[in-house]
Design an enzyme around this catalytic site. Structure first.
Site, PDB file in Angstrom:
ATOM      1  N   ASN A 249       0.769  -1.072   0.053  1.00 50.60           N
ATOM      2  CA  ASN A 249      -0.084  -0.174   0.177  1.00 50.60           C
ATOM      3  C   ASN A 249       0.971   1.204   0.048  1.00 50.60           C
ATOM      4  O   ASN A 249       1.605   1.508   1.108  1.00 50.60           O
ATOM      5  CB  ASN A 249      -0.817  -0.133   1.243  1.00 50.60           C
TER       6      ASN A 249
ATOM      7  N   LYS B 167       0.197   4.334  -0.476  1.00 44.78           N
ATOM      8  CA  LYS B 167      -0.640   5.534   0.351  1.00 44.78           C
ATOM      9  C   LYS B 167      -0.076   6.616  -0.774  1.00 44.78           C
ATOM     10  O   LYS B 167       0.086   6.457  -1.925  1.00 44.78           O
ATOM     11  CB  LYS B 167      -0.103   5.614   1.676  1.00 44.78           C
TER      12      LYS B 167
ATOM     13  N   HIS C   9      -9.701   1.369   4.845  1.00 42.46           N
ATOM     14  CA  HIS C   9      -8.197   1.628   5.342  1.00 42.46           C
ATOM     15  C   HIS C   9      -8.420   2.491   6.807  1.00 42.46           C
ATOM     16  O   HIS C   9      -9.374   3.398   6.588  1.00 42.46           O
ATOM     17  CB  HIS C   9      -7.079   2.138   4.497  1.00 42.46           C
TER      18      HIS C   9
ATOM     19  N   GLU D 265      -6.922   4.737   7.620  1.00 39.15           N
ATOM     20  CA  GLU D 265      -6.738   6.396   7.466  1.00 39.15           C
ATOM     21  C   GLU D 265      -7.913   7.004   6.783  1.00 39.15           C
ATOM     22  O   GLU D 265      -7.785   8.301   6.914  1.00 39.15           O
ATOM     23  CB  GLU D 265      -5.444   6.499   6.506  1.00 39.15           C
TER      24      GLU D 265
ATOM     25  N   GLU E  64      -5.286  -4.839  10.681  1.00 38.02           N
ATOM     26  CA  GLU E  64      -4.416  -3.713  10.956  1.00 38.02           C
ATOM     27  C   GLU E  64      -4.773  -3.095  12.094  1.00 38.02           C
ATOM     28  O   GLU E  64      -5.762  -1.787  12.061  1.00 38.02           O
ATOM     29  CB  GLU E  64      -4.353  -2.937   9.579  1.00 38.02           C
TER      30      GLU E  64
ATOM     31  N   GLY F 100       2.485   2.343  10.930  1.00 34.52           N
ATOM     32  CA  GLY F 100       3.273   3.555  10.599  1.00 34.52           C
ATOM     33  C   GLY F 100       4.128   3.815  11.832  1.00 34.52           C
ATOM     34  O   GLY F 100       4.715   4.950  11.901  1.00 34.52           O
TER      35      GLY F 100
ATOM     36  N   SER G 267       3.381  -1.781  10.359  1.00 32.26           N
ATOM     37  CA  SER G 267       4.829  -1.756  10.617  1.00 32.26           C
ATOM     38  C   SER G 267       5.514  -3.235  10.319  1.00 32.26           C
ATOM     39  O   SER G 267       6.564  -3.589  11.023  1.00 32.26           O
ATOM     40  CB  SER G 267       5.189  -1.388  12.044  1.00 32.26           C
TER      41      SER G 267
HETATM   42  P1  PGA Z   1       2.946   0.379   7.554  1.00 31.24           P
HETATM   43  O1  PGA Z   1       1.416   0.766   7.036  1.00 31.24           O
HETATM   44  O2  PGA Z   1       3.303  -0.686   7.131  1.00 31.24           O
HETATM   45  O3  PGA Z   1       3.629   1.604   7.004  1.00 31.24           O
HETATM   46  O4  PGA Z   1       2.819   0.306   9.014  1.00 31.24           O
HETATM   47  C1  PGA Z   1       0.569  -0.367   6.960  1.00 31.24           C
HETATM   48  C2  PGA Z   1      -0.963   0.099   6.205  1.00 31.24           C
HETATM   49  O5  PGA Z   1      -1.273   1.115   6.527  1.00 31.24           O
HETATM   50  O6  PGA Z   1      -1.566  -0.531   5.396  1.00 31.24           O
END
Ligand code: PGA
Length: 262
Positions: A9, A11, A95, A97, A176, A182, A222
């Site tokens: 992903n 982003k 997601h 976010e 997640e 992140g 992460s």
């Molecule tokens: P990350 O993000 O691996 O940077 O923690 C995962 C995600 O948001 O799908």
């Protein structure tokens, strides 16, 4: 045995040029190794067509990070799942976010899941809790952990409401935990496996056990090349959804290799 899956992903990252370089590099690296794992990347929407063309003859699939249900219409600024269906294999849905900014809710997520299935795309449905379940404080004498746990399952229940039993195996669910995204503080593999196991029971309630077992449930948050193996060792975890670490070809390919059954 179902094939495991590793999805990147990206982003809101990469210029057009960087995106092309990144997939060219992935393509090159993928040619050297034979991996028994499904691989996908979800770049920003404007790069989709170009990257799909570059990856056309490879085993790496391309997806998007969101798209609207429905076909066409008066929705300024939106892109529908139908519009991208010929050019993508995956669509990430719900997601955190997007959930946390109010851009997505249970209803929109459910509509997107159904639209993805109708258009033969693989929905990658994201669910997860905001606070580490084992760190929750007691509120009015009662542990709030139970509430948080049931929220994760409710998210999945709502997302797949009305999905036909025969379509359950086509789902990819990404567990997640928001606190792990992140932050460099991933959930332990055991923690992830425990929740994934319970998410599987939600699918079992919605379909026959055999069909529910065919759906893939991933961990995300992460994940890096150095911790990927610890997740891959647990049979409950059918793959990973990778954010930051998917922006470097070598890092992403190491994660893919960790999940390869070969
Ligand atoms: P990350 O993000 O691996 O940077 O923690 C995962 C995600 O948001 O799908």
């Amino acid at each position: 045995m179902k094939q495991r899956i590793v999805i990147g992903n990206w982003k809101m990252n990469t210029t057009a040029e960087e995106a092309v370089l990144l997939v060219e590099e992935l393509k090159k690296q993928a040619e050297y190794v034979e991996l028994d794992v499904e691989l996908g990347v979800c770049p920003p929407m404007p790069w989709l067509l170009a990257l799909n063309e570059i990856l056309d003859e490879t085993e790496i699939g391309v997806g998007v990070q969101d798209a609207e249900p429905g076909d066409f219409g008066a929705q300024t600024g939106s892109v529908s799942i139908k519009m991208i269906a010929e050019h993508a294999e995956y669509v990430i849905i719900g997601h955190s976010e997007r959930r946390s900014t109010g851009q997505d809710n249970d209803e929109s997520i459910n509509a997107k899941v159904k639209s993805a299935l109708e258009n033969s795309l693989t929905p990658v449905v994201c669910v997860g809790e905001f606070t580490h379940l084992y760190e929750k404080k007691r509120v009015r004498g009662r542990p709030t952990k139970l509430e948080e746990i049931s929220n994760i399952f409710k998210q999945l229940q709502q997302a797949i409401k009305g999905v036909a039993e025969k379509d359950i195996p086509k789902l990819v669910v990404a567990y997640e935990p928001v606190w792990a995204i992140g932050t460099g503080k991933p959930a332990s593999p055991e923690y992830a496996a425990e929740i994934i196991d319970r998410l599987r029971t939600v699918l079992k309630r919605a379909s026959k056990r055999k069909l529910a077992n065919e759906a893939r449930i991933l961990y995300g948050g992460s994940v890096t090349a150095s911790n990927a193996k610890s997740y891959a060792e647990l049979e409950e975890i059918d793959g990973v959804l990778v954010g930051g670490a998917s922006l470097k070809a070598s890092e992403f390919m190491k994660i893919a290799a960790a999940f390869s059954r070969q």
